[in-house]
Design a protein around this motif. Structure first.
Motif, PDB file in Angstrom:
ATOM      1  N   MET A   1     -44.889  15.638 -11.348  1.00  0.00           N
ATOM      2  CA  MET A   1     -44.225  16.334 -12.459  1.00  0.00           C
ATOM      3  C   MET A   1     -44.049  17.810 -12.090  1.00  0.00           C
ATOM      4  SD  MET A   1     -45.390  16.492 -16.465  1.00  0.00           S
ATOM      5  CE  MET A   1     -45.115  14.725 -16.655  1.00  0.00           C
ATOM      6  N   PRO A   2     -42.827  18.345 -12.141  1.00  0.00           N
ATOM      7  CA  PRO A   2     -42.613  19.750 -11.767  1.00  0.00           C
ATOM      8  C   PRO A   2     -43.321  20.701 -12.720  1.00  0.00           C
ATOM      9  CG  PRO A   2     -40.646  18.841 -12.796  1.00  0.00           C
ATOM     10  CD  PRO A   2     -41.581  17.692 -12.587  1.00  0.00           C
ATOM     11  N   ALA A   3     -43.781  21.817 -12.185  1.00  0.00           N
ATOM     12  CA  ALA A   3     -44.569  22.753 -12.982  1.00  0.00           C
ATOM     13  C   ALA A   3     -43.889  24.114 -13.104  1.00  0.00           C
ATOM     14  CB  ALA A   3     -45.956  22.936 -12.371  1.00  0.00           C
ATOM     15  N   ARG A  50     -39.216  24.819 -20.608  1.00  0.00           N
ATOM     16  CA  ARG A  50     -39.686  23.429 -20.700  1.00  0.00           C
ATOM     17  C   ARG A  50     -39.000  22.696 -21.843  1.00  0.00           C
ATOM     18  NH1 ARG A  50     -45.464  22.828 -23.161  1.00  0.00           N
ATOM     19  NH2 ARG A  50     -44.167  23.384 -24.961  1.00  0.00           N
ATOM     20  N   TYR A  58     -40.760  19.112 -17.151  1.00  0.00           N
ATOM     21  CA  TYR A  58     -41.617  20.235 -16.761  1.00  0.00           C
ATOM     22  C   TYR A  58     -42.923  20.252 -17.546  1.00  0.00           C
ATOM     23  CZ  TYR A  58     -37.952  22.496 -14.034  1.00  0.00           C
ATOM     24  OH  TYR A  58     -37.010  22.793 -13.088  1.00  0.00           O
ATOM     25  N   ASN A 110     -51.162  27.182  -4.749  1.00  0.00           N
ATOM     26  CA  ASN A 110     -51.135  26.057  -3.818  1.00  0.00           C
ATOM     27  C   ASN A 110     -51.951  24.869  -4.307  1.00  0.00           C
ATOM     28  OD1 ASN A 110     -49.515  27.513  -2.058  1.00  0.00           O
ATOM     29  ND2 ASN A 110     -51.236  28.274  -0.842  1.00  0.00           N
ATOM     30  N   ASP A 113     -49.525  21.143  -8.233  1.00  0.00           N
ATOM     31  CA  ASP A 113     -48.469  20.315  -7.656  1.00  0.00           C
ATOM     32  C   ASP A 113     -47.080  20.753  -8.096  1.00  0.00           C
ATOM     33  OD1 ASP A 113     -50.331  18.723  -6.341  1.00  0.00           O
ATOM     34  OD2 ASP A 113     -50.438  17.258  -7.986  1.00  0.00           O
ATOM     35  N   ASP A 114     -46.156  20.726  -7.162  1.00  0.00           N
ATOM     36  CA  ASP A 114     -44.716  20.869  -7.410  1.00  0.00           C
ATOM     37  C   ASP A 114     -44.377  22.080  -8.282  1.00  0.00           C
ATOM     38  OD1 ASP A 114     -42.044  20.288  -7.208  1.00  0.00           O
ATOM     39  OD2 ASP A 114     -42.075  18.662  -8.697  1.00  0.00           O
ATOM     40  N   VAL A 115     -44.813  23.257  -7.870  1.00  0.00           N
ATOM     41  CA  VAL A 115     -44.505  24.485  -8.606  1.00  0.00           C
ATOM     42  C   VAL A 115     -43.040  24.851  -8.364  1.00  0.00           C
ATOM     43  CG1 VAL A 115     -45.006  26.938  -8.882  1.00  0.00           C
ATOM     44  CG2 VAL A 115     -46.875  25.314  -8.466  1.00  0.00           C
ATOM     45  N   GLN A 116     -42.248  24.863  -9.428  1.00  0.00           N
ATOM     46  CA  GLN A 116     -40.831  25.188  -9.326  1.00  0.00           C
ATOM     47  C   GLN A 116     -40.513  26.596  -9.812  1.00  0.00           C
ATOM     48  OE1 GLN A 116     -38.161  23.132  -8.026  1.00  0.00           O
ATOM     49  NE2 GLN A 116     -40.068  22.355  -7.142  1.00  0.00           N
ATOM     50  N   ARG A 140     -44.722  33.617  -0.490  1.00  0.00           N
ATOM     51  CA  ARG A 140     -44.249  32.245  -0.598  1.00  0.00           C
ATOM     52  C   ARG A 140     -42.846  32.050  -0.035  1.00  0.00           C
ATOM     53  NH1 ARG A 140     -47.938  29.724  -3.472  1.00  0.00           N
ATOM     54  NH2 ARG A 140     -46.715  27.844  -3.909  1.00  0.00           N
ATOM     55  N   PRO A 176     -37.323  26.488  -5.803  1.00  0.00           N
ATOM     56  CA  PRO A 176     -38.297  27.220  -6.624  1.00  0.00           C
ATOM     57  C   PRO A 176     -38.074  28.731  -6.551  1.00  0.00           C
ATOM     58  CG  PRO A 176     -39.332  26.472  -4.607  1.00  0.00           C
ATOM     59  CD  PRO A 176     -37.947  25.889  -4.611  1.00  0.00           C
TER      60      PRO A 176
END
Length: 265
Positions: A1-3, A50, A58, A110, A113-116, A140, A176
């Motif tokens: 799930m993107p964050a 979101r 999100y 880090n 998960d899946d930081v957008q 980053r 991202p």
């Protein structure tokens, strides 16, 4: 799930009397501490991104770095509507400058998960460096969309509006990305009773330096690239000069003479 990760900071209340410790770091123990007001604006933007894009799935994660009591800032973000919270706390972090703070936050990111999107205020009320967004973007290797008042998603990109003394600018960056917002953004929502009660019971992920893979030698006061070596209290404001008992023309002339003497005209 993107964050969407909303960075928040626990800072001395702006109405508290500020003081420095013996090492010239800010005294955070003898004052009331609250979530930084600018972070209420950035959390609001994270929640709107979101909620306005339900199909994207999100989740909003609030992240802070600070002493143990900094979990209070996270609970405010949870009460507003954040889905989860992560706290990085370790005695070795005390006295970190902007570089050390950004490095710790980068490594904490880090673990998510899946930081957008990483969203924050444009500058904190206690440090006011305004540097963390740019530092995170460098660490980053991501675009930074900074000092904006609106944000939105357009497919795989983030669009934003920046307003400054020169005009209004429409910005766009592929995800991202890193974002910082000003207090001209949408006003933050007030947490409702249900949100406040849920936030009190919410479980917060707590990490130390070992948990995020950061060497203590790279953070903290000893590793800071900037330092305060002396400080003097600001003198109390005194009454200004008053012009009384003269005609408007004479008053105008006295004002003009005063400004000219100060090289202001």
């Amino acid at each position: 799930m993107p964050a969407i990760v909303a960075l928040v900071k626990h800072v001395p209340d702006t109405w508290s009397e500020k003081a420095l410790e013996a090492d010239h770091t800010l005294d955070r123990e003898s004052v009331d501490n609250v979530i930084d007001e600018i972070n209420e604006y950035s959390v609001e933007q994270a929640l709107r991104l979101r909620d306005d894009n339900p199909d994207a799935g999100y989740t909003v994660v609030a992240l802070t770095m600070g002493p143990e009591k900094s979990d209070e800032a996270l609970r405010k973000a949870l009460a507003m509507g954040a889905d989860a919270a992560v706290q990085v706390t370790d005695p070795a972090l005390a006295g970190s400058d902007a570089l050390g703070t950004a490095w710790a936050l980068n490594n904490a990111l880090n673990t998510i998960d899946d930081v957008q999107i990483v969203i924050m205020g444009n500058q904190s009320s206690d440090g006011s460096t305004g540097a963390v967004a740019g530092l995170l973007a460098e660490y980053r290797q991501l675009p930074a969309v900074t000092n904006v008042r609106t944000v939105a998603l357009d497919g795989g990109a983030l669009t934003a509006t920046r307003e400054d003394s020169r005009g209004t600018w429409e910005l766009k960056a592929n995800l991202p990305t890193i974002v910082s917002v000003t207090d001209k953004a949408d006003k933050p929502r007030f947490p409702n009773f249900k949100g406040l009660m849920a936030a009190k019971k919410a479980e917060i992920t707590v990490l130390d330096l070992a948990g995020i893979g950061v060497d203590p030698a790279n953070v903290g006061l000893a590793a800071a690239t900037t330092s305060v070596t002396a400080a003097t209290a600001r003198p109390e404001r005194t009454a200004g000069e008053r012009i009384e008992g003269v005609s408007p023309d004479e008053a105008a002339q006295q004002i003009a003479d005063y400004l000219a003497a100060k090289n202001l005209i």
